[in-house]
Enzyme design. Sequence first.
Site: not given
Lengths: 107, 484
Positions: B77, B152, B176
Amino acid sequence: MAQPSAARKLTRMTDTGMNVHQVAHLARLELTAAEAAAFQAQLQQVLEYVEKLKQVDISGVEPTAHPFPLENVTRPDEVRESLPHAEALQNAPARSEGLFVVPKIVE
Amino acid sequence: MLHTSNIVDLRARLHRREVSAREVMASCLRRIEAVDRQLHAFLHVDADDALAQAEAADRRLAAGEKLPLGGIPVAIKDAIAVRGHPLTCASRILGQFISPYDATVIERLKAAGAVVFGRLNMDEFAMGSSTENSAFGPTLNPWHPQYVAGGSSGGSAAAVAADECLAALGSDTGGSIRQPAAFCGCVGLKPTYGRVSRYGLVAYASSLDQIGPLTKTVADAALMLEVLAGHDPRDSTSAPRPVPACSAALGQPVKGLRVGLPKEYFVGGLEPVVKQALAEAIRVLESQGVELREISLPHTEYAIATYYIIATAEASANLARFDGIRYGRRVDGADPLELYCRTRGQGFGAEVKRRIILGTYVLSSGYYDAYYLRAQKVRTLIRQDFLRAFEQVDAILTPTAPTPPFRLGEKTADPLQMYLTDIFTISCNLAGLCGISVPCGFAEHPRRPIGLQLLGPHFGEETLLRLAYAYEQATDWWRQKPPL
């Protein structure tokens, strides 16, 4: 009160509302007029939603700042290797002679 | 088709030298080439670097080193620092930032032999539930391009579900990792707060953030956790606790384990198709001898309000560092104040600005007690609800999200509606618990994955993974692949 406090200025809109311009300035955020208008309405809705916390009886309840009570986490005060100077500066938007360059602060 | 494998199977083949790490990495890169234009899971891929790391892994494998993740491609990420790689948090304010150091989790992955590659799309600074807040455009759901991947960590979930990598790292502040895993049809594990070091993760809300893996199977999640977890002197909030041998515990029977169903979670707002999938999952667990019982988490309805005060307050402080002085993008001004305001005004996207403003407001003089302090006290009550529940049960079963993946654009104009989608994942972070999402069915027309969530007590990952594994082995949802 002769001089309105910062907190009073924040309440100018409504009782539970905020003045987005004022708060954005505190947060050092330049907003366009369109953004300010949209945020004002959207955040007003969010603030109305969080009003529900007023229903909760919190008398005698201690606040939680952290999921685990960790106390006094320390480490020995020893000299250790750190990021080399050049690498610490490599992402700076403006640098000169090993320093960050910023606009003039004092005339 | 090496990219379609899972870690456990592929590792065995790599150790036997049936396949090379280079072939595995090349297979993932070809897959990215073929499908990522449709998905936009990746913001950046350095193929040469990835192949060079794979070749280095092959040399270690040839020397007989049996590392836990030797030659396994793991994508990251865009909020986690990898030395020499870009890091943007899907924001314009970081400009051309290149990380000068590795996050602790990256050091651990590299020490375990993993090939660490790629930068995965996300909601800007991890603020969002659909990856539509990325400054570089949304990630699309691998099951249907008109639906969101969740957020997210939407890029992480989509990349794993679409077989673009073997596993990915995400971060979870209010769901997330778990919610995008549910939306894309993969496994997402949010470890207990303090289990995994946050050193090198760009901070959003420090008392809630936790790094964790997204994987294709529960066994892979257990393996990843063993690599990632452990105390780190560079993160004062990381817990000095031994790392559990999760993989070894997976096969143990779950008969007699007690799982709670919070009555507050199975009420209005839950879509029928999700409710039905959960009812089916409950039957599967019952057939394995798991004892299900109703529990109560009475402060559930206050969780979202509590979260959006605490998270935004912490964010407003954490994001003060993005000022255009030491790194990232700068928009010049006549004086420092103008420079700050312009840099931040032009560098941050709308959702980030909204949250900074809300956080600044709830911390401001005259409002601190009414909002922030009150929220911290309600947080105590939410935490106590869970501590009480875990006196009666070993884990808690809930839907991961109240609905299947929603349409792109459906909730972007109404931030509050977007916040409300986090209802089932948010309390876990407020209480600091561990949680996992595993695939448990599909909504149809179009076909979109549904996830179930298991929540465990602090440092209860071992039991959590055992239950998730038992459920997974009894079903085949996880075997199904998106139509790409």
